[in-house]
Design an enzyme around this catalytic site. Structure first.
Site, short mmCIF file in Angstrom:
data_model
loop_
_atom_site.label_atom_id
_atom_site.label_comp_id
_atom_site.label_asym_id
_atom_site.label_seq_id
_atom_site.Cartn_x
_atom_site.Cartn_y
_atom_site.Cartn_z
N TYR A 1 3.95 9.07 11.46
CA TYR A 1 3.18 7.85 11.33
C TYR A 1 3.56 7.41 10.04
O TYR A 1 3.85 6.15 9.88
CB TYR A 1 1.65 7.95 11.42
CG TYR A 1 0.92 6.91 11.16
CD1 TYR A 1 0.84 5.89 11.74
CD2 TYR A 1 0.10 7.00 9.74
CE1 TYR A 1 0.07 4.67 11.48
CE2 TYR A 1 -0.56 5.98 9.39
CZ TYR A 1 -0.63 4.84 10.05
OH TYR A 1 -1.42 3.61 9.86
N HIS B 1 0.82 -1.07 -0.06
CA HIS B 1 -0.07 -0.04 -0.10
C HIS B 1 1.00 1.26 -0.07
O HIS B 1 2.10 1.16 0.26
CB HIS B 1 -1.09 0.14 1.12
CG HIS B 1 -0.39 0.08 2.53
ND1 HIS B 1 0.35 -1.00 2.88
CD2 HIS B 1 -0.27 1.25 3.50
CE1 HIS B 1 0.79 -0.71 4.14
NE2 HIS B 1 0.45 0.58 4.50
N GLN C 1 5.94 3.90 8.96
CA GLN C 1 4.74 2.85 8.57
C GLN C 1 5.49 1.83 7.83
O GLN C 1 5.28 0.75 8.28
CB GLN C 1 3.87 3.73 7.53
CG GLN C 1 2.72 2.88 7.16
CD GLN C 1 1.92 2.05 8.22
OE1 GLN C 1 1.50 2.98 9.05
NE2 GLN C 1 1.34 1.00 8.33
#
Length: 156
Positions: A129, A65, A133
């Protein structure tokens, strides 16, 4: 002056500060973003964002992703931009990697949906964040058990 005020951009009659956290994945959540494909897809996304005047503040391409922190002008809707980004990048990916057409039905590279969230005042938290990731995904992959044997080959 606060940090938020320095991020304000302007159009002819508007001042704006619109930032969005966007996450989208390839069809069937396949892990396709490795090595040269990862670099090429990053360049494709950068090019398409430049063409539309969208700034990429932060981004991370994980194996299955993509996370982006985008600054999208208010004259453009988020859904319209995401349709453009996913559609054009899909065509460019299949043009570069012609053999991927057979793994994806009808040249559909991306999943239909995506996740979007407005950033607001917590831009530092979202940046960290996104930056961490890939590290978190690798740690989770280390914890999962991987069986290299093909489950469809049985013995009779």
């Amino acid at each position: 002056m606060s940090e938020q005020n320095t991020d304000v951009k302007s159009l002819a009659h508007t001042k704006w500060n619109c930032k969005y956290h966007v996450v989208f994945a390839p069809k069937y959540r396949r892990k396709v973003f490795f090595n040269e494909k990862r670099e090429d897809i990053r360049d494709i996304i950068r090019t398409l964002c430049q063409w539309k005047g969208v700034d990429i503040i932060e981004g991370e391409i994980c194996p299955d992703h993509i996370h982006l922190l985008l600054s999208i002008p208010p004259k453009m809707s988020v859904s319209g931009f995401m349709g453009y980004l996913k559609g054009k990048s899909s065509l460019m990916i299949f043009q570069k990697y012609g053999n991927m057409k057979f793994a994806y039905r009808n040249r559909e590279f991306w999943c239909k949906g995506y996740y979007v969230d407005t950033v607001g005042k917590n831009i530092a938290a979202i940046k960290s964040y996104i930056a961490n990731q890939l590290k978190q995904d690798r740690e989770i992959d280390q914890l999962s058990l991987f069986d290299p044997r093909d489950p469809f080959t049985g013995s009779k």
